[in-house]
Design a protein around this motif. Structure first.
Motif, PDB file in Angstrom:
ATOM      1  N   ASP A   1       0.836  -1.195   0.000  1.00  0.00           N
ATOM      2  CA  ASP A   1       0.000   0.000   0.000  1.00  0.00           C
ATOM      3  C   ASP A   1       0.876   1.251   0.000  1.00  0.00           C
ATOM      4  O   ASP A   1       2.025   1.213   0.439  1.00  0.00           O
ATOM      5  N   PHE A   2       0.301   2.345  -0.483  1.00  0.00           N
ATOM      6  CA  PHE A   2       1.012   3.619  -0.407  1.00  0.00           C
ATOM      7  C   PHE A   2       0.008   4.731  -0.164  1.00  0.00           C
ATOM      8  O   PHE A   2      -1.176   4.598  -0.465  1.00  0.00           O
ATOM      9  N   GLU A   3       0.511   5.803   0.411  1.00  0.00           N
ATOM     10  CA  GLU A   3      -0.298   6.992   0.657  1.00  0.00           C
ATOM     11  C   GLU A   3       0.480   8.208   0.206  1.00  0.00           C
ATOM     12  O   GLU A   3       1.690   8.284   0.440  1.00  0.00           O
ATOM     13  N   VAL A   4      -0.198   9.124  -0.433  1.00  0.00           N
ATOM     14  CA  VAL A   4       0.384  10.419  -0.737  1.00  0.00           C
ATOM     15  C   VAL A   4      -0.135  11.333   0.367  1.00  0.00           C
ATOM     16  O   VAL A   4      -1.305  11.713   0.384  1.00  0.00           O
ATOM     17  N   ALA A   5       0.716  11.583   1.343  1.00  0.00           N
ATOM     18  CA  ALA A   5       0.286  12.283   2.550  1.00  0.00           C
ATOM     19  C   ALA A   5       1.509  12.867   3.243  1.00  0.00           C
ATOM     20  O   ALA A   5       2.642  12.618   2.834  1.00  0.00           O
ATOM     21  N   CYS A   6       1.257  13.603   4.295  1.00  0.00           N
ATOM     22  CA  CYS A   6       2.337  14.170   5.093  1.00  0.00           C
ATOM     23  C   CYS A   6       2.404  13.416   6.422  1.00  0.00           C
ATOM     24  O   CYS A   6       1.426  13.410   7.175  1.00  0.00           O
TER      25      CYS A   6
END
Length: 118
Positions: free
Chosen positions: A103-108
């Motif tokens: 899984d991946f997230e584009v987040a801070c």
């Protein structure tokens, strides 16, 4: 949960350092890799691709071009997810992660921690 901060630094003004600080404050185990050896709080910054075990999350502080040499390494760690912090967005790597069921997230990371969503 253990987090690998990739792109770590001893510079207290950088977001990678602030992320290490916040992760420790929230009682997460932290390991780190950067271009220069040193310490970020009590975390030793490694300069080689150490075969860490038990990595839950890899949080990236490298631009897409500098991520390329770490693709295979990150896959080999078998993390549950990779967090792409602002400025690290990389559609090419998203596809590689998908193919490897990561899984991946584009987040801070800092925002996720501050809002208890990490």
């Amino acid at each position: 949960m253990k987090t690998l901060v990739l792109g770590a630094t001893t510079n207290k003004e950088r977001y990678a350092y602030k992320a290490i600080h916040s992760l420790i404050d929230k009682s997460h185990q932290v390991v780190a890799i950067g271009t220069k050896e040193g310490m970020a709080l009590d975390v030793k910054i490694e300069t080689t691709k150490v075969p860490f075990s038990g990595i839950d999350t890899v949080t990236l502080y490298l631009n897409p071009k500098n991520q390329q040499e770490y693709y295979d390494y990150i896959i080999s760690l078998k993390p549950r997810r990779v967090v792409f912090n602002p400025g690290t967005e990389n559609p090419e790597f998203y596809e590689i992660l998908k193919k490897n069921n990561i899984d991946f997230e584009v987040a801070c990371t800092l925002v996720l921690l501050a809002t208890n969503q990490y």
